[in-house]
Design an enzyme around this catalytic site. Structure first.
Site, short mmCIF file in Angstrom:
data_model
loop_
_atom_site.label_atom_id
_atom_site.label_comp_id
_atom_site.label_asym_id
_atom_site.label_seq_id
_atom_site.Cartn_x
_atom_site.Cartn_y
_atom_site.Cartn_z
N GLU A 28 10.98 -31.18 14.39
CA GLU A 28 10.79 -32.38 15.19
C GLU A 28 10.47 -33.55 14.25
OE1 GLU A 28 7.93 -31.80 18.31
OE2 GLU A 28 8.03 -33.89 18.97
N ASN A 73 8.25 -33.52 21.98
CA ASN A 73 7.78 -34.71 22.69
C ASN A 73 8.44 -35.97 22.14
OD1 ASN A 73 6.09 -33.01 24.10
ND2 ASN A 73 4.29 -33.43 22.85
N ASN A 173 12.86 -32.52 27.16
CA ASN A 173 11.80 -31.65 26.64
C ASN A 173 10.57 -31.72 27.54
OD1 ASN A 173 10.40 -30.15 24.33
ND2 ASN A 173 9.05 -31.91 24.58
N GLU A 174 10.05 -30.56 27.94
CA GLU A 174 8.78 -30.45 28.66
C GLU A 174 8.58 -31.56 29.70
OE1 GLU A 174 5.52 -29.86 25.86
OE2 GLU A 174 6.25 -27.85 25.42
N TYR A 245 2.39 -21.34 23.36
CA TYR A 245 1.63 -21.22 22.12
C TYR A 245 0.35 -20.46 22.42
CZ TYR A 245 4.63 -25.03 20.45
OH TYR A 245 5.71 -25.79 20.10
N GLU A 293 10.30 -22.91 22.20
CA GLU A 293 9.08 -23.22 21.44
C GLU A 293 8.13 -22.04 21.61
OE1 GLU A 293 7.08 -27.03 21.71
OE2 GLU A 293 8.97 -28.02 22.18
N GLN A 350 6.99 -24.67 14.45
CA GLN A 350 8.23 -25.26 13.98
C GLN A 350 8.56 -24.64 12.63
OE1 GLN A 350 8.21 -29.55 14.47
NE2 GLN A 350 7.44 -29.44 16.56
O1 AHR Z 1 5.87 -28.26 18.85
C1 AHR Z 1 4.90 -29.23 19.09
C2 AHR Z 1 4.97 -29.82 20.48
O2 AHR Z 1 4.63 -28.83 21.41
C3 AHR Z 1 6.32 -30.29 20.95
O3 AHR Z 1 6.60 -31.59 20.56
C4 AHR Z 1 6.21 -30.22 22.44
O4 AHR Z 1 7.43 -29.97 23.06
C5 AHR Z 1 5.19 -29.13 22.68
O5 AHR Z 1 4.21 -29.52 23.55
#
Ligand code: AHR
Length: 501
Positions: A28, A73, A173-174, A245, A293, A350
């Protein structure tokens, strides 16, 4: 008495051919991922375009097949036009997602060329936050149309004669998250996603599209979001995304290592929702999953609060991973392999500096974090057919989970190369686990090596000058009479590689 676990592997117990894209990653425009990560002109190892060759070498070691770009993001406020054409004319922008300044020195063309040089395709995300169907279809035209139209000719004018032929595209995205620029309700997003999907495919009918699922399983709108979005987009997309995550915030390793069970449940739930919409629509089409992700992310949360707003490429989300994180990453990889029939894309988020397996020092070394190793092993050795292992293992209970198997394991069979690879984590904090694996119809398969990642200190980390969390090949796996036996040290990641002799 030694704890024991059994596993049965049969050639014919097939889940599916592993789609290599499940070993994808993500870069990103965030922190030092691009600037100071893959790109650092002036670094002694930079190539003529300013990209670091030492970083590229580490990425090649991981054999990353696909890289999601440019966010995250970031993409929800990004004007792709800012990043093409002469660099001197590109605007500096306030980047609102991460409160930094984006110089736009690197954009679509530079990134595409770099990705090709590391052997990866790109999973390109379009901005459905501040922008919409017009910018999305123009970007497809710019990247994929050969010539003879405004945007394809503009790409040629910018020095890129050949189209980039990007196959996989993310529709935003999200978009379910209130933190997202241009956050939407499920119906608002479903409508814009389907309209963008339609015109993007009208420009290039060969592309595949990923619709945004929930930002994580705890979102209050989870499940309803997926159902509504797929209700709108079902006939126009190929994948629905998942993001998740984890972190060991309570410093409870037993509970931490069990979190891959939640990931398993999340994947299973999204499959069920996709299939519910399939039934509702009496559709013959199946929607697959893109876990675009996934990782551990929590170590850097406090440090990130101190970052000066509007800096250029500050050290954001720079988690330094420890040994226990590598074990959870191993469990997550095994979990994804167990869903190889529906999970076709996944991106470790990432790749460089930002919650990443690879770190860089400014003007200095590039180095491997602890999580580099399970990711590399799975990517390199996990190509072939994901087998459905029948496992019996001792279990434990933790704060949030019951019946957590001490043994998390699976296997991939590469028919062409006549190789069988067992991936196994021993979650037990106290004892080694004696694994007995029945490989009945894998006749004449012998152990090539038994790789082990273990460490007496679960909090041990690596650095540029210290690789104390690194695998060795002194595991004791042996194959005899159709069975593999191995001692899996307590808290260890194991890769048992067999080949036909
Ligand atoms: O990977 C970091 C962030 O985590 C990304 O920008 C977003 O999509 C997620 O919340």
């Amino acid at each position: 008495m030694m704890k024991k676990a059994n596993m049965v592997l049969e050639k014919d117990f097939k889940i599916a051919e592993v789609d290599k894209r499940i070993y994808g990653s993500f870069i990103e425009h965030l922190g030092r991922a691009v600037y100071g990560g893959i790109y650092e002109p002036g670094h002694p190892k930079a190539d003529e375009r300013g990209f670091r060759k030492d970083v590229a070498e580490l990425i090649k070691e991981l054999q990353v097949p696909i890289i999601r770009y440019p966010g995250g993001n970031f993409v929800s406020g990004y004007n792709w036009e800012d990043g093409v054409g002469p660099v001197a004319d590109r605007p500096r922008r306030l980047e609102l997602a991460w409160r930094t300044t984006e110089t736009n020195e690197i954009g679509t063309n530079e990134f595409m060329k770099w990705a090709e040089s590391v052997g990866a395709e790109v999973n390109m995300a379009v901005n459905l936050g501040t922008r919409g169907i017009d910018a999305a279809r123009n970007l497809v035209e710019y990247c994929n149309h050969p010539e003879g139209s405004y945007y394809s000719d503009l790409r040629i004018k910018h020095g890129y004669k050949e189209p980039h032929k990007i196959k996989t595209w993310c529709l935003g995205n999200e978009m379910d998250g209130p933190w997202q620029i241009g956050h939407k309700t499920a119906s608002e997003y479903g409508r814009i996603a389907v309209e963008a999907a339609k015109v993007m495919k009208w420009v290039d009918p060969t592309i595949e599209l990923v619709a945004c699922g929930s930002s994580n399983r705890s979102m209050p709108t989870f499940a309803e979001w997926e159902a509504t979005v797929l209700d709108h987009t079902y006939d126009h997309v190929e994948y629905i995304s998942l993001h998740q995550y984890y972190g060991n915030r309570d410093n409870d390793i037993k509970n931490y290592l069990a979190q891959s069970l939640e990931m398993d449940d999340f994947i299973q739930s999204v499959i069920s929702i996709a299939d519910y919409i399939k039934a509702k629509k009496r559709s013959k089409k199946k929607i697959n999953l893109s876990f675009d992700e996934w990782n551990v992310w929590y170590h850097s949360n406090e440090a990130d609060k101190l970052i000066e707003p509007w800096s250029i490429a500050p050290p954001q989300l720079e988690d330094i991973y420890n040994f226990e994180d590598a074990l959870l990453v191993g469990c997550m990889l095994i979990t994804m392999l167990k869903h190889a029939d529906r999970l076709k894309i996944a991106c470790l988020a990432q790749l460089v500096n930002v919650i990443a397996p690879i770190m860089t020092e400014e003007n200095g070394l590039a180095w491997k974090q602890t999580i580099f190793y399970p990711y590399m092993h799975a990517s390199v050795y996990g190509r072939g057919i994901a087998l459905n292992p029948i496992i019996s293992s001792p279990k434990y209970d933790s704060k949030d989970f019951t019946d957590v198997p001490m043994l998390e394991a699976t296997a991939v069979y590469n028919e062409e190369k006549e190789q069988l690879t067992i991936f196994a984590v021993n979650r037990d904090t106290e004892d080694a686990l004696e694994l007995s694996c029945d490989i009945r119809n894998f006749e004449n398969y012998q152990v090539v090596e038994h790789i082990v990642l273990e460490n007496p200190n679960i909090k041990e980390t690596n650095s540029a000058v210290n690789q104390s969390v690194a695998p060795h090949t002194n595991g004791n796996a042996q194959a005899n009479d159709g069975s593999v036996s191995a001692m899996l040290p307590k808290l260890s990641w194991n890769v048992i590689r067999l080949e036909k002799r």
